[in-house]
Motif scaffolding. Structure first.
Motif, PDB file in Angstrom:
ATOM      1  N   SER A  70       0.908  -1.207   0.137  1.00 10.00           N
ATOM      2  CA  SER A  70       0.064  -0.073   0.100  1.00 10.00           C
ATOM      3  C   SER A  70       0.844   1.259   0.024  1.00 10.00           C
ATOM      4  CB  SER A  70      -0.914   0.030   1.225  1.00 10.00           C
ATOM      5  OG  SER A  70      -1.654   1.221   1.525  1.00 10.00           O
ATOM      6  N   HIS A  74       1.341   4.050  -3.154  1.00  7.19           N
ATOM      7  CA  HIS A  74       0.822   5.682  -2.785  1.00  7.19           C
ATOM      8  C   HIS A  74       2.213   6.450  -3.042  1.00  7.19           C
ATOM      9  CE1 HIS A  74      -2.492   3.712  -0.983  1.00  7.19           C
ATOM     10  NE2 HIS A  74      -3.283   5.065  -1.393  1.00  7.19           N
ATOM     11  N   LYS A  76       5.026   6.515  -1.692  1.00  9.00           N
ATOM     12  CA  LYS A  76       5.853   6.694  -0.489  1.00  9.00           C
ATOM     13  C   LYS A  76       7.248   6.275  -0.470  1.00  9.00           C
ATOM     14  CE  LYS A  76       2.464   8.547   1.988  1.00  9.00           C
ATOM     15  NZ  LYS A  76       2.457   9.785   2.797  1.00  9.00           N
TER      16      LYS A  76
END
Length: 190
Positions: A70, A74, A76
């Motif tokens: 996840s 995204h 990151k």
């Protein structure tokens, strides 16, 4: 199992010396189902700590992988994301042959380390006991662990994966069953 027994005994001794409550739980290793079942049975039999049932162990590791996926989806970057850094550290511990431990009190204090470092720290508690009584267990353990340098280490982060250019199916040379695909990142300092 020997490491687990040594760790549990030494850590219980530290908790007793500091007169602090301590709960331990064995979470096993990802994708080592039979080994985890055997060790879980021995841990329960010897009353060394708590141990999760098979489904909870799978869920623990699966959830960590999902969190990493996840965060990656995204966009990151690991340098700017403490949660992603910690998740990757735990996944790297799973890829090692050694144990590991995470100590925490609620959500405000945490320290983690690989098995060799944390076990040697528990066994040499007399070196940092005074500091632990002044600062508290977790801050003192963190400070002690920071003072231990690893001249030699071999850390592996193994992630499930699928990428173009690599065969999706490979059979095991021993039994012929399909093998699982993983990506491995490795840092070995000899």
């Amino acid at each position: 199992m020997e490491w687990i027994e040594s760790f549990a005994t030494a850590t219980k001794g530290v908790a007793k010396a500091l007169d602090i409550g301590l709960e331990m739980v064995y979470v096993g290793k990802n994708n080592a189902r039979e080994r985890v079942k055997k060790i879980t049975g021995l841990i329960k039999e010897k009353k060394l700590s708590h141990a999760w049932e098979d489904g909870n162990v799978w869920f623990f590791w699966n959830r960590l992988e999902s969190m990493l996926y996840s965060k990656t989806q995204h966009g990151k970057a690991i340098e700017n994301d403490v949660i992603k850094q910690e998740v990757m550290t735990l996944l790297a511990y799973d890829g090692s042959e050694n144990g590991w431990a995470v100590f925490f009190t609620g959500s405000d204090e945490m320290v983690r380390a690989n098995g060799d470092k944390v076990l040697s720290s528990m066994k040499s508690f007399d070196e940092w006991e005074k500091l632990a009584k002044q600062m508290g267990f977790i801050p003192a353990l963190r400070k002690h662990l920071e003072g231990i340098t690893d001249e030699h280490h071999c850390t592996r982060l193994i992630l499930p994966g699928n990428s173009g250019g690599i065969p999706e199916r490979v059979q095991c040379a021993e039994c012929g069953r399909p093998m699982e695909m993983y990506f491995m990142y490795r840092c070995c300092v000899e």
